[in-house]
Write an enzyme that holds these catalytic residues in place. Structure first.
Site, mmCIF file in Angstrom:
data_model
loop_
_atom_site.group_PDB
_atom_site.id
_atom_site.type_symbol
_atom_site.label_atom_id
_atom_site.label_comp_id
_atom_site.label_asym_id
_atom_site.label_seq_id
_atom_site.Cartn_x
_atom_site.Cartn_y
_atom_site.Cartn_z
ATOM 1 N N CYS A 13 0.861 -1.184 0.000
ATOM 2 C CA CYS A 13 0.000 0.000 0.000
ATOM 3 C C CYS A 13 0.895 1.232 0.000
ATOM 4 C CB CYS A 13 -0.982 -0.017 1.173
ATOM 5 S SG CYS A 13 -0.216 0.037 2.805
ATOM 6 N N ASN A 16 2.253 1.493 4.406
ATOM 7 C CA ASN A 16 2.540 0.211 5.081
ATOM 8 C C ASN A 16 2.235 0.277 6.579
ATOM 9 O OD1 ASN A 16 5.415 -2.017 5.596
ATOM 10 N ND2 ASN A 16 3.319 -2.560 5.187
ATOM 11 N N CYS A 18 -1.480 0.790 7.381
ATOM 12 C CA CYS A 18 -2.925 0.526 7.486
ATOM 13 C C CYS A 18 -3.345 -0.692 6.656
ATOM 14 C CB CYS A 18 -3.735 1.751 7.063
ATOM 15 S SG CYS A 18 -3.493 3.190 8.124
ATOM 16 N N ARG A 19 -3.411 -0.528 5.338
ATOM 17 C CA ARG A 19 -4.008 -1.584 4.518
ATOM 18 C C ARG A 19 -3.119 -2.811 4.337
ATOM 19 N NH1 ARG A 19 -5.059 2.298 -0.400
ATOM 20 N NH2 ARG A 19 -3.170 3.152 0.576
ATOM 21 N N SER A 20 -1.863 -2.602 3.905
ATOM 22 C CA SER A 20 -1.035 -3.796 3.622
ATOM 23 C C SER A 20 -0.678 -4.583 4.887
ATOM 24 C CB SER A 20 0.193 -3.454 2.778
ATOM 25 O OG SER A 20 1.066 -2.572 3.417
ATOM 26 N N ASP A 130 -8.113 3.865 1.068
ATOM 27 C CA ASP A 130 -7.172 4.293 2.093
ATOM 28 C C ASP A 130 -7.954 4.826 3.306
ATOM 29 O OD1 ASP A 130 -5.244 5.495 3.628
ATOM 30 O OD2 ASP A 130 -4.305 6.577 1.975
HETATM 31 P P1 4NP Z 1 -1.790 2.860 4.094
HETATM 32 O O1 4NP Z 1 -2.397 4.239 4.655
HETATM 33 O O2 4NP Z 1 -1.242 3.179 2.726
HETATM 34 O O3 4NP Z 1 -2.969 1.958 4.029
HETATM 35 O O4 4NP Z 1 -0.730 2.437 5.085
HETATM 36 C C1 4NP Z 1 -1.653 5.423 4.733
HETATM 37 C C2 4NP Z 1 -0.842 5.661 5.817
HETATM 38 C C3 4NP Z 1 -0.133 6.836 5.899
HETATM 39 C C4 4NP Z 1 -0.237 7.766 4.897
HETATM 40 C C5 4NP Z 1 -1.043 7.527 3.798
HETATM 41 C C6 4NP Z 1 -1.759 6.343 3.715
HETATM 42 N N1 4NP Z 1 0.478 8.999 4.976
HETATM 43 O O5 4NP Z 1 0.286 9.847 4.099
HETATM 44 O O6 4NP Z 1 1.270 9.185 5.906
#
Ligand code: 4NP
Length: 166
Positions: A13, A16, A18-20, A130
């Site tokens: 994702c 790294n 939340c989703r992955s 997201d």
């Molecule tokens: P992820 O979510 O891609 O599912 O881990 C996010 C976590 C942090 C950020 C964006 C998306 N960020 O912009 O810091």
């Protein structure tokens, strides 16, 4: 992984956190409770570098814990070119991640690169949304989608293993 009795899966994702890692924890759990226990390497990574070394977001950990999945042992890392030689499957959470991975994809990659939800026979959507800046049910939605797609991936690997193609 080059051993033909093994498979290696990388979930990707943006951050790294939340989703992955949610997909990582769910799929690790499902493999551990399947006939493929010990035969599948599971990792996750982000295309971005903002959260390197951090554990998953507390909201992701809490939502996963409520369904019996442990995420606290995971730490964020960034995807790299070597991943394309180590993993059989690289599964992107959304089109932005997929585009980033396609740009990184080296010659002689061993990886099958695709959207994670495209493993579903009838995907309700193609992207895992997201949840980072959203509220409400974002993390439960991520869990629902990742559980369904993880079931589909496990079935696929079980078929491959049965056919000697793992
Ligand atoms: P992820 O979510 O891609 O599912 O881990 C996010 C976590 C942090 C950020 C964006 C998306 N960020 O912009 O810091």
């Amino acid at each position: 992984m080059s051993d033909s009795n093994q498979a290696a899966v990388l979930f990707v994702c943006l951050g790294n956190i939340c989703r992955s890692p949610t997909a990582h924890g769910i799929f690790e759990h499902k493999v551990a409770h399947s006939p493929l226990r010990g035969r599948v390497t599971v990792e996750s990574a982000g295309t971005g570098d903002w959260h390197l070394g951090n554990p998953p977001d507390a909201r992701a950990q809490q939502a996963a814990r409520e369904r019996g999945y442990a995420l606290e042992h995971l730490r964020a890392r960034q995807v790299n070119e070597d991943d394309f030689h180590r993993f059989d499957w690289i599964l992107a959470m959304d089109h932005q991640n997929l585009s980033h991975l396609e740009a990184l994809n080296p010659a002689h990659s061993r990886a099958r690169l695709q959207l994670f939800l495209d493993l579903l026979e009838h995907p309700p959507k193609r992207e895992v949304p997201d949840p980072y800046y959203g509220g409400g049910d974002g993390f439960a939605d991520v869990l629902d989608l990742c559980e369904a797609a993880s079931d589909a991936l496990l079935q696929r690997l079980l078929v491959d293993a049965g056919a000697g193609r793992l």
